[in-house]
Structures are given as C-alpha cells and as structure tokens.
Design a protein around this motif. Structure first.
Motif, short mmCIF file in Angstrom:
data_model
loop_
_atom_site.label_atom_id
_atom_site.label_comp_id
_atom_site.label_asym_id
_atom_site.label_seq_id
_atom_site.Cartn_x
_atom_site.Cartn_y
_atom_site.Cartn_z
N THR A 79 -54.05 -83.99 47.15
CA THR A 79 -52.94 -82.85 47.04
C THR A 79 -52.93 -82.16 48.29
OG1 THR A 79 -53.57 -82.69 44.61
CG2 THR A 79 -52.61 -80.75 45.65
N PRO A 80 -51.61 -81.70 48.74
CA PRO A 80 -51.51 -81.14 50.15
C PRO A 80 -52.22 -79.61 49.68
CG PRO A 80 -49.61 -82.42 49.68
CD PRO A 80 -50.54 -82.38 48.46
N THR A 81 -52.94 -79.47 50.76
CA THR A 81 -53.97 -78.21 50.70
C THR A 81 -53.92 -77.59 51.93
OG1 THR A 81 -55.49 -79.03 49.08
CG2 THR A 81 -56.05 -76.68 50.14
N ALA A 82 -53.62 -76.24 52.31
CA ALA A 82 -53.87 -75.67 53.71
C ALA A 82 -55.13 -75.69 54.19
CB ALA A 82 -53.14 -74.12 53.48
N ARG A 83 -55.29 -76.60 55.04
CA ARG A 83 -56.83 -76.43 55.55
C ARG A 83 -56.97 -75.80 56.84
NH1 ARG A 83 -59.04 -82.51 54.94
NH2 ARG A 83 -60.95 -81.30 54.90
N GLU A 84 -55.82 -75.14 57.25
CA GLU A 84 -56.02 -74.60 58.63
C GLU A 84 -55.33 -73.21 58.85
OE1 GLU A 84 -54.22 -77.56 61.52
OE2 GLU A 84 -55.89 -78.87 61.60
N GLY A 85 -55.32 -72.57 57.78
CA GLY A 85 -54.76 -71.32 57.63
C GLY A 85 -53.57 -70.92 57.57
N GLN A 86 -52.53 -72.17 57.30
CA GLN A 86 -51.10 -72.27 57.25
C GLN A 86 -50.78 -71.94 55.86
OE1 GLN A 86 -53.18 -74.76 57.20
NE2 GLN A 86 -51.92 -76.70 56.98
N ALA A 87 -49.68 -71.33 55.66
CA ALA A 87 -48.98 -71.34 54.37
C ALA A 87 -48.10 -72.68 53.88
CB ALA A 87 -48.25 -70.13 54.26
N LEU A 88 -48.04 -72.89 52.95
CA LEU A 88 -47.39 -74.07 52.61
C LEU A 88 -46.18 -73.71 51.45
CD1 LEU A 88 -50.30 -76.73 51.89
CD2 LEU A 88 -48.98 -76.41 54.18
N ALA A 89 -45.17 -74.54 51.74
CA ALA A 89 -43.95 -74.28 50.66
C ALA A 89 -43.41 -75.51 50.42
CB ALA A 89 -43.06 -73.30 51.24
N TRP A 90 -42.98 -76.01 49.04
CA TRP A 90 -42.19 -76.78 48.82
C TRP A 90 -40.72 -76.41 48.68
CZ3 TRP A 90 -43.83 -81.91 48.95
CH2 TRP A 90 -45.15 -81.90 48.80
N VAL A 91 -39.65 -76.98 49.36
CA VAL A 91 -38.47 -76.49 49.59
C VAL A 91 -37.55 -77.48 49.13
CG1 VAL A 91 -36.79 -75.30 51.23
CG2 VAL A 91 -39.44 -74.87 51.42
N ARG A 92 -36.38 -76.94 48.33
CA ARG A 92 -35.39 -77.62 48.25
C ARG A 92 -34.47 -78.13 49.50
NH1 ARG A 92 -35.95 -80.23 43.22
NH2 ARG A 92 -36.66 -78.56 41.59
N PRO A 93 -33.86 -79.30 49.64
CA PRO A 93 -33.27 -79.71 50.79
C PRO A 93 -32.28 -78.47 50.99
CG PRO A 93 -33.74 -81.61 49.72
CD PRO A 93 -34.19 -80.53 48.80
N ALA A 94 -31.63 -78.06 50.26
CA ALA A 94 -30.45 -77.00 50.42
C ALA A 94 -30.93 -75.69 50.74
CB ALA A 94 -29.65 -77.07 48.90
N ARG A 95 -32.10 -75.56 50.72
CA ARG A 95 -32.84 -74.10 51.30
C ARG A 95 -33.24 -74.20 52.48
NH1 ARG A 95 -36.17 -71.12 47.96
NH2 ARG A 95 -35.46 -69.53 49.48
N LEU A 96 -33.75 -75.49 53.32
CA LEU A 96 -34.44 -75.52 54.51
C LEU A 96 -33.92 -74.61 55.58
CD1 LEU A 96 -34.69 -79.69 54.57
CD2 LEU A 96 -36.67 -77.82 54.27
N ARG A 97 -32.66 -74.42 55.53
CA ARG A 97 -32.19 -73.44 56.47
C ARG A 97 -32.68 -72.01 56.24
NH1 ARG A 97 -28.91 -75.95 60.10
NH2 ARG A 97 -27.73 -77.67 59.33
N ASP A 98 -33.20 -71.78 55.14
CA ASP A 98 -33.60 -70.19 54.67
C ASP A 98 -34.84 -70.07 55.60
OD1 ASP A 98 -31.54 -69.96 53.09
OD2 ASP A 98 -32.41 -70.57 51.26
N TYR A 99 -35.53 -70.85 56.02
CA TYR A 99 -36.93 -70.84 56.67
C TYR A 99 -36.81 -70.87 57.95
CZ TYR A 99 -39.07 -71.48 51.83
OH TYR A 99 -39.29 -71.20 50.54
#
Length: 330
Positions: free
Chosen positions: A291-311
């Motif tokens: 399971t993808p887990t933040a191991r270096e202090g980063q935040a993670l987000a699963w994003v719909r392709p249509a919303r990628l430009r929001d980041y």
C-alpha cells in the motif's frame, strides 16, 4: 552594436513564451489592468518613473513609446502575462541606445502575483532574448538598497554587483536615486546558459488505482519546490537503468514493490530549469505489491485525471497531464 529589432521584425521575436508566461507587447486595451497593478504604491514606490497615484494617461504614453522603441530597434518592452489565464502580471523592459554595448533592464510585478517566481522567469527570458537575438555585449540594472526582492531576482538571473553606482533619475518621485549597479556580461551569460544545459535524468511513475485515479506526492518542507505536487520517482543513479531507478525510488518513497515488466513507458518531459536541463521518462504502473505510504514526509493524494490541473506542479510535470488524461479519460 546591438542588432535592430526593426530589422528583424517585431513579429519574429514577440511574443516570448516561457513555461508559465507569455511576454507580449502592450495594447490600448490593457490600460485599465496595468493602471490597477502598477498604481499600487507597493509597486510604484520602488520605481522612479511610475507616478502615484497613477492615471490612464502615462500608461497610454508608455504604450506609444514601446511601439516606437520596437520600430526603432532600440529595445523590447512587454507585458508579463500568464500563459493559462492571459492575466497581466507585470512588465519587463530591455533597452539600449544605438551605440551602447550594454542594455538596461527593468521590470515590475503586480502584488497579486508576488511569490510565484514570475519575475525571475520573465527577466531570464528577456535577458536570453537580448543576448541571443540582439548580440548585446552586456545587460545591467540597478535597485534601491531596500528592494531586496528585486536584488534576489537579479541574482538568480546572474546580474551581480560590479562596483558601479548609478545616478538614476526618479522623475515620478521628484528625486534622483544613487543605486548599486548590477551587470551580466555576454561571456558570463554563455557560461550560465551552458550550466543550464547540464542534463539531469529523473524517472517518474503514474500509479493508477482500480478506480482510474493517479497518485500524486507533495514535496515536503525543506526540499526545493516544497508544496508542489509531482509524480513519484527520483534521480537515476550512475549505472542504473530508468526502470531499476524507479523500482528503487518507489520502494524508498512509498514502500511498494514494482516489477520492471509492469512498468509501461508512456511519455517524457524535457525541461530547462535555471541551472540544469531535466529529462524525465514517465511510466504507467497499474500493478504493485503493498500500500503506498508516505515514507519521506510527503503528503499523498489519489486524484481523478480531470482534476490533475487543480494541483500546483513543477513546470516539468505539467505537460504530462494531457497525455495522462488522453490515456485515462478526463
């Protein structure tokens, strides 16, 4: 002697496009927006020729002057606009006398656009234009002692104090300012441009879950470009293949195991940063263990392709979005 803009033809060199900006000539339709931004005292106080309060008349006169300057081949004055929105963010000018070996650089950025790196991006682009197109021997500028933000911009582009002091007329302030001169020679520009051409190979993956969402990681505080979102991955070490490097990076960053056979090459990014050139292959990964887990202090987000430009993303990652959207939909 600098080359002539009029001889080249304004259409041949303008507008200038960068990753996020379009530098274009001003038009009469821009007057209201320019007055609103440049008329802000936080902007005008650092300049000697922007009146305060500011009215339409000086801006209309400036637009006329820029057209004449372009026609005469004695400089380039353009608005800094956002490539995505078209919004005016500021202005940048590079100007020379027919017999000057150097050109003088000046710029301003409106307060709503501070902190985005637009000034550095625009000043670097206009400086490159001056050296590459008009055969300048050098570029110089000067700032007030309390304008540390502008000094940082000039430092990033390569203009360094050369020991000179300029007596700068400030007609809008009814004064004359003594300002430390900063300069960049052609030889130094060539050297800096060569350093920017240094190639760095980075590899990235678009992890796609069963719902068609893409995993993004946010760069943590303390790293360059902190707060921006990117596709997981990292640098390819000497002797590594891109696939081996990506498998290693995914294990270190996210704690997941991937197999080379599951990595499908999709596209790549080629981007010139200030001090290096980045080449980044992007792979699609749909199957992995763990399971993808933040191991270096980063935040993670699963994003719909249509919303990628929001980041908000680094400049190198943004061109990858349309390719992913074409593949995944949205």
């Amino acid at each position: 002697m600098p080359g002539r803009l009029g001889g080249t033809g304004c259409a041949a060199v303008l507008p200038v496009r960068t990753d996020r900006l379009v530098l274009r000539p001003p038009t009469p339709e821009d007057v209201a927006d320019v007055v609103a931004l440049a008329g802000d005292w936080a902007v005008a106080r650092h300049t000697g020729d922007i009146p305060h309060p500011l009215t339409d008349a000086p801006i209309r006169a400036w637009i006329g002057t820029t057209r004449q300057t372009h026609a005469d081949g004695t400089g380039v004055s353009v608005l800094i606009t956002e490539a995505e929105t078209g919004a005016i963010a500021g202005a940048v000018t590079i100007a020379w006398h027919r017999h000057w070996p150097e050109a003088e650089l000046g710029y301003w950025v409106g307060r709503p656009f501070w902190g985005r790196g637009y000034a550095t991006e625009a000043v670097r682009a206009i400086t490159d234009l001056g050296f590459a197109t008009f055969d300048l021997a050098g570029v110089f500028s000067s700032t007030r002692g309390d304008n540390t933000a502008s000094q940082r911009v000039l430092d990033k582009v390569g203009l360094r104090p050369d020991g000179g002091v300029l007596e700068v007329p400030a007609p809008a302030r009814g004064d004359t300012w003594m300002q430390a001169r900063r300069a960049l020679t052609r030889d130094d520009w060539v050297r800096l441009r060569a350093a920017r051409a240094r190639m760095v190979l980075v590899v990235a993956a678009a992890l796609v879950d069963p719902d068609g969402r893409v995993l993004l990681a946010q760069r943590p505080e303390g790293k360059t470009m902190a707060g921006l979102w990117e596709f997981p991955g990292g640098k390819v070490a000497t002797g590594e293949t891109p696939e081996a490097a990506l498998i290693r990076e995914l294990r270190e960053e996210l704690g997941v195991d991937a197999r080379a056979a599951c990595l499908a090459p999709l596209t790549f990014a080629s981007h010139a940063y200030a001090d290096f050139h980045l080449l980044m292959p992007l792979y699609i990964l749909r199957n992995w263990a763990g399971t993808p887990t933040a191991r270096e202090g980063q935040a993670l987000a699963w994003v719909r392709p249509a919303r990628l430009r929001d980041y908000p993303m680094p400049a190198a990652d943004r061109p990858l979005i349309p390719v992913l959207q074409d593949l995944l939909g949205g």
